[in-house]
Design a protein around this motif. Structure first.
Motif, PDB file in Angstrom:
ATOM      1  N   ASP A 404       0.520  -0.987  -0.032  1.00  0.00           N
ATOM      2  CA  ASP A 404       0.208  -0.033   0.087  1.00  0.00           C
ATOM      3  C   ASP A 404       1.098   0.821  -0.048  1.00  0.00           C
ATOM      4  O   ASP A 404       0.926   2.104   1.337  1.00  0.00           O
ATOM      5  CB  ASP A 404      -1.169   0.179   1.282  1.00  0.00           C
ATOM      6  N   ARG A 405       1.389   2.012  -1.367  1.00  0.00           N
ATOM      7  CA  ARG A 405       2.216   3.046  -1.709  1.00  0.00           C
ATOM      8  C   ARG A 405       1.675   4.349  -0.536  1.00  0.00           C
ATOM      9  O   ARG A 405       2.629   4.848  -0.533  1.00  0.00           O
ATOM     10  CB  ARG A 405       2.786   3.139  -2.309  1.00  0.00           C
ATOM     11  N   GLU A 406       0.336   3.921  -0.582  1.00  0.00           N
ATOM     12  CA  GLU A 406       0.341   5.429  -0.264  1.00  0.00           C
ATOM     13  C   GLU A 406      -0.066   5.460   1.244  1.00  0.00           C
ATOM     14  O   GLU A 406       0.052   6.699   1.558  1.00  0.00           O
ATOM     15  CB  GLU A 406      -1.706   5.465  -0.848  1.00  0.00           C
ATOM     16  N   LYS A 407      -0.389   4.634   1.829  1.00  0.00           N
ATOM     17  CA  LYS A 407      -0.129   4.406   3.417  1.00  0.00           C
ATOM     18  C   LYS A 407       1.860   4.220   3.713  1.00  0.00           C
ATOM     19  O   LYS A 407       1.670   4.086   4.160  1.00  0.00           O
ATOM     20  CB  LYS A 407      -0.636   3.364   3.666  1.00  0.00           C
ATOM     21  N   GLY A 408       2.305   3.568   2.916  1.00  0.00           N
ATOM     22  CA  GLY A 408       4.076   3.525   2.898  1.00  0.00           C
ATOM     23  C   GLY A 408       3.985   1.817   3.602  1.00  0.00           C
ATOM     24  O   GLY A 408       4.716   2.304   4.240  1.00  0.00           O
ATOM     25  N   LEU A 409       3.239   1.675   3.275  1.00  0.00           N
ATOM     26  CA  LEU A 409       2.811  -0.247   4.163  1.00  0.00           C
ATOM     27  C   LEU A 409       3.556  -1.324   3.186  1.00  0.00           C
ATOM     28  O   LEU A 409       3.282  -0.747   1.946  1.00  0.00           O
ATOM     29  CB  LEU A 409       2.029  -0.219   5.049  1.00  0.00           C
ATOM     30  N   THR A 410       4.455  -2.085   3.273  1.00  0.00           N
ATOM     31  CA  THR A 410       4.646  -2.836   2.607  1.00  0.00           C
ATOM     32  C   THR A 410       4.012  -4.385   2.401  1.00  0.00           C
ATOM     33  O   THR A 410       4.561  -4.811   4.253  1.00  0.00           O
ATOM     34  CB  THR A 410       6.002  -3.191   2.047  1.00  0.00           C
ATOM     35  N   ASN A 411       3.889  -4.984   1.299  1.00  0.00           N
ATOM     36  CA  ASN A 411       3.443  -6.599   1.974  1.00  0.00           C
ATOM     37  C   ASN A 411       4.348  -7.456   3.249  1.00  0.00           C
ATOM     38  O   ASN A 411       5.716  -7.970   3.317  1.00  0.00           O
ATOM     39  CB  ASN A 411       3.523  -7.680   1.268  1.00  0.00           C
ATOM     40  N   GLY A 412       3.554  -7.876   4.269  1.00  0.00           N
ATOM     41  CA  GLY A 412       3.787  -8.849   5.115  1.00  0.00           C
ATOM     42  C   GLY A 412       3.763  -7.979   6.605  1.00  0.00           C
ATOM     43  O   GLY A 412       4.512  -8.552   7.698  1.00  0.00           O
ATOM     44  N   GLU A 419      -6.912   1.365  17.796  1.00  0.00           N
ATOM     45  CA  GLU A 419      -8.441   1.757  17.662  1.00  0.00           C
ATOM     46  C   GLU A 419      -9.185   1.544  17.044  1.00  0.00           C
ATOM     47  O   GLU A 419      -9.078   1.177  15.725  1.00  0.00           O
ATOM     48  CB  GLU A 419      -8.259   3.843  17.296  1.00  0.00           C
ATOM     49  N   ILE A 420     -10.605   1.732  17.118  1.00  0.00           N
ATOM     50  CA  ILE A 420     -11.841   1.769  15.939  1.00  0.00           C
ATOM     51  C   ILE A 420     -13.201   2.306  16.365  1.00  0.00           C
ATOM     52  O   ILE A 420     -13.254   2.134  17.151  1.00  0.00           O
ATOM     53  CB  ILE A 420     -12.629  -0.290  16.361  1.00  0.00           C
ATOM     54  N   ALA A 421     -13.322   2.738  15.814  1.00  0.00           N
ATOM     55  CA  ALA A 421     -14.592   4.569  15.619  1.00  0.00           C
ATOM     56  C   ALA A 421     -15.258   4.192  14.597  1.00  0.00           C
ATOM     57  O   ALA A 421     -15.041   4.019  13.132  1.00  0.00           O
ATOM     58  CB  ALA A 421     -14.053   5.401  16.116  1.00  0.00           C
ATOM     59  N   PRO A 422     -16.992   4.324  14.387  1.00  0.00           N
ATOM     60  CA  PRO A 422     -17.881   4.631  13.456  1.00  0.00           C
ATOM     61  C   PRO A 422     -17.029   5.384  12.566  1.00  0.00           C
ATOM     62  O   PRO A 422     -16.309   6.415  12.726  1.00  0.00           O
ATOM     63  CB  PRO A 422     -19.173   5.046  14.080  1.00  0.00           C
ATOM     64  N   ASN A 423     -17.525   5.329  11.077  1.00  0.00           N
ATOM     65  CA  ASN A 423     -16.687   6.605   9.433  1.00  0.00           C
ATOM     66  C   ASN A 423     -17.949   7.373   9.312  1.00  0.00           C
ATOM     67  O   ASN A 423     -18.861   7.139   9.077  1.00  0.00           O
ATOM     68  CB  ASN A 423     -16.119   5.502   8.762  1.00  0.00           C
ATOM     69  N   ARG A 474     -13.167   3.338  11.058  1.00  0.00           N
ATOM     70  CA  ARG A 474     -11.802   3.916  11.163  1.00  0.00           C
ATOM     71  C   ARG A 474     -11.261   2.871  12.134  1.00  0.00           C
ATOM     72  O   ARG A 474     -11.129   3.274  13.128  1.00  0.00           O
ATOM     73  CB  ARG A 474     -11.955   6.025  10.880  1.00  0.00           C
ATOM     74  N   MET A 475     -10.510   2.762  11.960  1.00  0.00           N
ATOM     75  CA  MET A 475      -9.427   1.456  12.180  1.00  0.00           C
ATOM     76  C   MET A 475      -7.877   2.198  11.944  1.00  0.00           C
ATOM     77  O   MET A 475      -7.083   2.599  11.531  1.00  0.00           O
ATOM     78  CB  MET A 475      -9.706   0.241  12.158  1.00  0.00           C
ATOM     79  N   ALA A 476      -7.121   2.190  13.199  1.00  0.00           N
ATOM     80  CA  ALA A 476      -5.712   2.624  13.739  1.00  0.00           C
ATOM     81  C   ALA A 476      -4.975   2.022  14.139  1.00  0.00           C
ATOM     82  O   ALA A 476      -5.123   1.019  15.017  1.00  0.00           O
ATOM     83  CB  ALA A 476      -6.065   3.824  15.244  1.00  0.00           C
ATOM     84  N   LEU A 485       0.265   6.282  13.545  1.00  0.00           N
ATOM     85  CA  LEU A 485      -0.355   5.665  13.532  1.00  0.00           C
ATOM     86  C   LEU A 485      -0.843   5.614  11.994  1.00  0.00           C
ATOM     87  O   LEU A 485      -0.912   6.307  11.686  1.00  0.00           O
ATOM     88  CB  LEU A 485      -1.516   5.363  15.001  1.00  0.00           C
ATOM     89  N   ILE A 486      -1.368   4.555  11.665  1.00  0.00           N
ATOM     90  CA  ILE A 486      -1.808   4.492  10.424  1.00  0.00           C
ATOM     91  C   ILE A 486      -3.091   4.268  10.233  1.00  0.00           C
ATOM     92  O   ILE A 486      -3.690   3.158  10.754  1.00  0.00           O
ATOM     93  CB  ILE A 486      -1.044   2.908   9.307  1.00  0.00           C
ATOM     94  N   TYR A 487      -3.657   4.546   9.599  1.00  0.00           N
ATOM     95  CA  TYR A 487      -5.361   4.755   9.512  1.00  0.00           C
ATOM     96  C   TYR A 487      -5.681   4.077   8.381  1.00  0.00           C
ATOM     97  O   TYR A 487      -5.109   4.144   7.460  1.00  0.00           O
ATOM     98  CB  TYR A 487      -5.892   6.088   9.802  1.00  0.00           C
ATOM     99  N   PHE A 488      -7.562   3.009   8.627  1.00  0.00           N
ATOM    100  CA  PHE A 488      -7.650   2.379   7.541  1.00  0.00           C
ATOM    101  C   PHE A 488      -9.133   2.648   7.890  1.00  0.00           C
ATOM    102  O   PHE A 488     -10.242   2.653   8.673  1.00  0.00           O
ATOM    103  CB  PHE A 488      -7.682   0.868   7.570  1.00  0.00           C
ATOM    104  N   ASP A 489      -9.456   3.532   6.707  1.00  0.00           N
ATOM    105  CA  ASP A 489     -10.728   3.073   6.563  1.00  0.00           C
ATOM    106  C   ASP A 489     -12.405   3.901   5.390  1.00  0.00           C
ATOM    107  O   ASP A 489     -12.909   4.362   4.484  1.00  0.00           O
ATOM    108  CB  ASP A 489     -11.185   5.609   6.820  1.00  0.00           C
ATOM    109  N   SER A 490     -10.660   3.010   3.923  1.00  0.00           N
ATOM    110  CA  SER A 490     -11.953   2.863   2.583  1.00  0.00           C
ATOM    111  C   SER A 490     -12.068   1.498   2.708  1.00  0.00           C
ATOM    112  O   SER A 490     -10.653   0.563   3.155  1.00  0.00           O
ATOM    113  CB  SER A 490     -11.273   3.736   1.713  1.00  0.00           C
TER     114      SER A 490
END
Length: 594
Positions: A404-412, A419-423, A474-476, A485-490
Motif C-alpha cells: 500500500d504505497r499510499e500508506k507507506g506499507l509493504t506486504n507482510g 482504535e476502532i470508531a464509526p466512520n 475507521r481503524m488505527a 499510527l496508520i489509519y484504515f477507513d476505505s
C-alpha cells in the motif's frame, strides 16, 4: 586498529612465526562465483601477501600505538581472533575493487563477517559527512562524531534490526529500511471524484529523495536483497549519486518474494558474484543452522530437545488443526510463545489448516473480550468494506497482505489495532434509511421503480473505486518500525489487512523471530518444497518447533524448485519463479572495477 588488536597480533606472531593469520582450508572452487581463474589465483596471492604484511606490521609498529589510536575511525568491525576462510577472503578481495557486486550464501556461512571485512577495507576511502543531509528531520545522531557516507539498508524493518545487532552502536544511525532511506513521507495529493467532479485531497507516501534530490552516500550495502522488489530498487538507484558503490547480500535458497520480482536474480547474472558455502565453526553445534544445511542438501532435519523440536501430527487435517491450536496455547502458557514476537507459520492461506482458519480460532484465545464494570472495552466489531465484511477488535494482531504505497506499507508488515470508531463518511446506512422512508411514505410504491432505484444505486456504487469507497469504521494500527499510527477507513484498505496469529511462509520472508512454530503437513502437499522449509526454518533465532506428519516432511525435503548447477542458472530460475505478471526491469549499470 586498537591497542588490544596489536597486542594480540604480536603475541600470536611470537607463538608461531610460521602460522598464517589467514588459514587455508579446503581447495578453492571458483565454479559459479562469477570470477575468472586468473582472478582466483590473484586472490590466492593476495592472501599470502596479506599474511606477510600482517606479520610485518605487528613487528614493526609496537611503538606507534598512540599514533594509530588517533585515527577518527570506529573500532574494527571484525573480531581480531576471527579467521576468514578462503571463500570469505576471495569475496573480500574481489568486492574491495568492484563498484557493484553480490555476496550470497546460506545461513551460517559468514556473510555478515565478510561484509564487515569489506567495510574495514573500504572505510578509509569513504568521506565523512553530516548524516542530517540524508534525513528529513534534525534529530540528533547517536553516533557522535562518526558520520560516514555509508548506508546499510534492507526492505523489511526486522531485517534492519538484524543488521544493527551485527554492528557496533556507532554504525546504527547508518542502518535503515529502503523506504526510510528514501525519505518516504506523506503528501497531500489532489484527486477528482468521478461522479461529482469535485476535487478532494488524499494522503500518499512518496520518496523525498529521488533523481532530482539525491542522497549523499558513497557506499550502500543491501541486506536480504532477495526480498527487494524491482520498483523500490529502481527508486533507490535513481536517488543515489553516480559514484556510489553497491553490494547486495542475499540467499538464493529462500523462496522468491511475494512483493513482485526481486532485483537479486538479475544482479547476479550481470554483476560479479561471490558465493560462500562453508558453515563456520561458530555456527556448528547450532541445531537451527545445521538442520537448515541438511534441508538444502535434501536430508531430513534432526531433533534437538531444546532448539529443534519435532512433534508428530495426525494424518487427518481436522485433528491436526485441533492439536496444533492446543500446542500453540500450551507453549504460550509456558512462556515459550509470544504472539507479538514469535511466529506460527503454515503453508497456505485457506482450507482446514490454512492461516484463515487458524486466525479465526487463535484471535479469540490471544485477544479475548475484556469487560470493565460490565462494559466490554475491546468487543469484536463487524466492519463493512464494500461487499466484504471483516471482524476486528482493539488489540488484534494484524498484517498487511499487499503493498500500500499510499500508506507507506509493504506486504507482510505486522501491527496491533489500537482504535476502532464509526466512520462519519460511510454512506451505507444512510442509503438504507432513505429506502425505508420511501417505503413508509408511499404504501402504493411501484415495486418496478423500487427495483430500478436499487439497481441504479448499485451501479453508482460499482463505479466508485474501491480505494475511495468509505468503510463503516475507521481503524488505527500501530505497525512495527513505524512511528505514527496508520489509519484504515476505505473499503480497499480494509481488504488488504488480516489477522496474523498464523502466517504463511511467504509472508514470513525477511523477518526473524525468537521462536518459530511450523506446520509441515501433507494436507498442504502442493505448497511444501525444500525452499519453503529452508525459509521458515531460518526465520528462527532461538527455537524451531515442527508440527509434521511423515508424508509432509518427506515432500518438503525432496521437492526442490530452485534447480541449476551454476549460480547463474540458479539466478535465472529464481527470476522465473518470481511473479510472472511483473515485467518491470531493474536499473543495473555495467560492472566496473575500481
Amino acid at each position: 586498529m586498537s591497542k588490544n588488536s596489536l597486542k594480540q597480533m604480536i603475541e600470536k606472531s611470537k607463538q608461531s612465526k610460521n602460522k598464517p593469520i589467514i588459514e587455508k582450508k579446503q581447495p578453492l572452487s571458483i565454479r559459479g562465483t562469477g570470477i575468472t581463474k586468473r582472478k582466483a589465483e590473484q586472490a590466492e596471492r593476495d592472501v599470502e601477501k596479506l599474511n606477510k604484511q600482517s606479520f610485518e606490521f605487528a613487528q614493526n609498529n609496537k611503538d606507534k600505538m598512540g599514533e594509530l589510536l588517533d585515527l577518527n575511525l570506529p573500532d574494527s568491525l571484525v573480531d581480531d581472533n576471527l579467521i576468514l576462510d578462503e571463500y570469505q577472503q576471495t569475496a573480500v578481495n574481489g568486492l574491495e575493487h568492484q563498484k557493484y557486486g553480490c555476496l550470497i550464501g546460506q545461513a551460517g556461512v559468514g556473510k555478515t563477517t565478510a561484509v564487515k571485512a569489506i567495510i574495514n577495507k573500504i572505510l578509509p576511502t569513504i568521506p565523512t559527512i553530516d548524516l542530517n543531509q540524508n534525513r528529513l528531520d534534525n534529530h540528533q545522531k547517536a553516533g557522535g562524531d562518526f558520520n560516514i557516507a555509508v548506508g546499510f539498508v534492507s526492505f523489511m524493518g526486522k531485517a534492519v534490526q538484524q543488521i544493527k545487532r551485527a554492528l557496533p552502536t556507532d554504525y546504527h544511525p547508518l542502518c535503515n529500511t529502503i523506504h526510510s532511506t528514501l525519505g518516504y513521507a506523506p503528501e497531500m495529493i489532489e484527486k477528482i471524484d468521478k461522479n461529482s467532479g469535485e476535487t478532494y485531497e488524499v494522503k500518499m507516501f512518496r520518496p523525498q529523495f529521488h533523481k532530482h534530490n539525491k542522497l549523499n552516500l558513497k557506499l550502500v550495502i543491501v541486506d536480504e536483497a532477495g526480498s527487494v522488489p524491482i520498483y523500490l530498487w529502481n527508486e533507490l538507484i535513481e536517488a543515489l549519486p553516480d559514484d556510489c558503490r553497491l553490494i547486495l547480500i542475499g540467499d538464493l535458497n529462500q523462496l522468491p518474494p511475494v512483493t513482485g520480482r526481486s532485483v537479486l536474480g538479475f544482479a547476479i547474472t550481470k554483476w560479479p558474484t561471490f558465493v560462500l558455502d562453508q558453515i563456520h565453526r561458530q555456527a556448528e553445534g547450532n541445531p537451527i543452522i545445521e538442520n537448515a544445511d541438511r534441508i538444502i542438501k535434501g536430508r531430513r532435519p534432526i531433533k534437538d530437545a531444546e532448539k529443534f523440536v519435532i512433534m508428530d501430527m495426525p494424518d487427518s487435517a481436522f485433528e491436526t488443526f485441533t492439536k496444533s491450536c492446543a500446542v500453540i496455547q500450551t507453549l504460550h502458557k509456558k512462556g515459550l510463545f509470544n504472539p507479538l514476537t514469535d511466529a506460527f507459520i503454515v503453508p497456505q492461506n485457506k482450507d482446514t489448516i490454512g492461516q484463515v482458519a487458524f486466525n479465526e480460532k487463535l484471535v479469540r484465545y490471544f485477544n479475548p473480550t475484556i469487560e470493565k464494570d460490565g462494559i466490554p472495552i475491546n468487543p469484536p466489531i463487524v466492519i463493512t468494506a464494500g461487499y466484504h465484511h471483516h471482524t476486528f477488535a482493539v488489540g488484534d494482531k494484524v498484517m498487511i497482505t499487499s503493498n500500500d504505497r499510499e500508506k507507506g506499507l509493504t506486504n507482510g508488515m505486522i501491527g496491533v489495532i489500537e482504535e476502532i470508531a464509526p466512520n462519519q463518511n460511510f454512506k451505507g446506512e444512510a442509503v438504507a434509511e432513505q429506502l425505508l422512508q420511501d417505503l413508509s411514505s408511499d404504501i402504493q410504491l411501484d415495486l418496478t421503480n423500487l427495483k430500478e432505484e436499487i439497481e441504479a444505486q448499485e451501479k453508482v456504487s460499482d463505479e466508485l473505486e474501491e480505494s475511495e469507497r468509505a468503510a463503516s469504521h475507521r481503524m488505527a494500527v500501530k505497525f512495527q518500525n513505524v512511528d505514527d499510527l496508520i489509519y484504515f477507513d476505505s473499503a480497499g484498505s480494509f481488504n488488504k489487512i488480516t489477522h496474523s496469529y498464523a502466517i504463511t511462509g511467504h509472508k514470513s520472508q525477511g523477518s526473524e523471530y525468537p521462536t518459530v512454530v511450523v506446520l509441515v503437513h501433507s494436507a498442504n502437499l502442493m505448497m511444501l518444497t525444500r525452499e519453503w522449509l529452508y525459509t521458515v526454518t531460518t526465520r528462527a533465532k532461538e527455537r524451531v518447533v515442527f508440527l509434521t506428519n511423515s508424508r509432509g516432511i518427506v515432500q518438503a525435503v525432496n521437492r526442490q524448485l530452485l534447480k541449476g548447477k551454476t549460480i547463474e542458472e540458479k539466478a535465472k530460475q529464481f527470476i522465473k519463479l518470481s511473479a510472472q505478471d511483473d515485467t518491470t526491469m531493474p536499473i543495473l549499470d555495467e560492472p566496473t572495477e575500481i
